[in-house]
Write a protein that holds these residues in place. Structure first.
Motif, PDB file in Angstrom:
ATOM      1  N   THR A   1       3.672  -2.027   4.208  1.00 33.29           N
ATOM      2  CA  THR A   1       3.687  -0.589   3.968  1.00 33.29           C
ATOM      3  C   THR A   1       4.382   0.091   5.142  1.00 33.29           C
ATOM      4  O   THR A   1       4.914  -0.568   6.038  1.00 33.29           O
ATOM      5  CB  THR A   1       2.251  -0.059   3.809  1.00 33.29           C
TER       6      THR A   1
ATOM      7  N   HIS B   1       0.833  -1.201   0.000  1.00 32.68           N
ATOM      8  CA  HIS B   1       0.000   0.000   0.000  1.00 32.68           C
ATOM      9  C   HIS B   1       0.872   1.256   0.000  1.00 32.68           C
ATOM     10  O   HIS B   1       1.985   1.258   0.524  1.00 32.68           O
ATOM     11  CB  HIS B   1      -0.907   0.015   1.239  1.00 32.68           C
TER      12      HIS B   1
ATOM     13  N   SER C   1      -2.261  -3.316  -4.764  1.00 33.32           N
ATOM     14  CA  SER C   1      -2.788  -3.031  -3.422  1.00 33.32           C
ATOM     15  C   SER C   1      -4.125  -3.722  -3.188  1.00 33.32           C
ATOM     16  O   SER C   1      -4.373  -4.266  -2.105  1.00 33.32           O
ATOM     17  CB  SER C   1      -2.924  -1.513  -3.223  1.00 33.32           C
TER      18      SER C   1
END
Length: 333
Positions: A111, A45, A53
């Protein structure tokens, strides 16, 4: 031994997410024609260079465009999601595409922490990953008498679960639960040998898997010549350096002389991530892959190819498949 393909759906510098997704579809179709057993996509992400994603959405799109190759996640970062939601998503994929869907599970956020907070809303210091895996397994298994909470679709599909990792934690959990284990040696090779030993030595047979199944991920940058292969690998090196510097972006264009673009310390740090890799001409790649197979004795290998030019990526993936078949890998379905 099977061979499979990891696809980070890279967005090359100068390109778009739409083009990256189209490239992933074409790559999966080519991989299917070359005997690759699986095509896995990874959840990331807030990464300008990765278009996967919405992992389950892209898995469905690629499964629709192929017919035999297994399609799945490598992986879904389970702490970002409620297990019930993942069971429903992958149960739906299984109902649409049958027994072609894999669900690889990771424990990392995929992320930065600011984005992780946006995904999860409420961050917890408690590690609930083992509990979440068990909850997910229960949703995808047969409905028990008196069970009030069910995944619909999902219940009874028994979508195959994998544990992914780059440390001993995942190896121990996969062994304890009797699940297949995939090691992320394409970017974190340090503990590969120890993790494989722990997983195999402590594996407990289960209803899901009777014997350990250990997958090793490797980078392959194959081309006509050693110089051309190193040129294509430079994109991955530059991308790694930008990520570690806190400035991630699209997959950089390759360069002929890395030293003109990166400090030597950055080059050395990046190249340390590529120790489980095969880089060079077809004969060079064959020797390097043979060494990896001999050293780690994997039950399956997963090829990763972060290459800026789509045609060069396709060519590298084709060379890797040919070499693996020559080394005894099974390219049948």
């Amino acid at each position: 031994m099977r061979y499979s393909l990891l696809d980070l759906a890279p967005i090359p510098e100068g390109s778009t997410a739409r083009e990256a997704i189209a490239n992933s579809v074409a790559l999966a179709q080519f991989a299917e024609s070359q005997g690759y057993h699986r095509h896995w996509l990874a959840e990331h992400h807030n990464m300008p260079g990765i278009a996967s994603s919405a992992t389950s959405v892209l898995i469905g799109h690629i499964a629709e465009a192929t017919s035999r190759i297994r399609v799945g996640s490598g992986g879904v970062m389970l702490p970002n999601h409620a297990p019930l939601v993942i069971a429903e998503q992958f149960g739906t994929l299984a109902e649409i595409h049958g027994d072609r869907i894999d669900l690889g599970l990771g424990r990392a956020p995929g992320t930065d922490m600011e984005t992780a907070r946006a995904l999860r809303r409420h961050m917890s210091q408690q590690d609930t990953f083992p509990h979440d895996v068990l909850e997910l397994m229960a949703y995808l298994g047969p409905v028990e008498e008196g069970q009030r909470l069910r995944a619909i679709p999902g219940a009874g599909t028994r979508v195959p679960l994998w544990i992914l990792g780059s440390s001993l934690y995942g190896a121990q959990l996969a062994a304890h639960l009797g699940l297949p284990y995939a090691f992320a040696s394409h970017f974190a090779p340090e503990m590969l040998e120890e993790a494989g030993d722990v997983y195999r030595r402590t594996f407990r047979p289960s209803d899901h898997l009777k014997a350990p199944h250990f997958m090793v991920a490797m980078n392959v940058f194959a081309a006509e010549t050693e110089e051309e292969a190193a040129y294509h690998q430079s994109s991955a090196v530059l991308g790694f350096a930008k990520l570690r510097a806190g400035t991630p972006g699209p997959l950089p264009k390759p360069v002929k002389h890395l030293e003109d673009h990166l400090d030597p310390s950055w080059i050395a740090a990046a190249q340390s991530r590529f120790t489980v890799s095969a880089i060079g001409s077809e004969e060079m790649v064959k020797r390097q892959i043979a060494d990896i197979l001999e050293k780690y004795q994997p039950d399956e290998v997963m090829v990763n190819a972060q290459i800026w030019d789509h045609a060069a990526r396709i060519k590298s993936v084709g060379i890797a498949a040919r070499v693996l078949r020559q080394l005894g890998a099974d390219g049948s379905f």
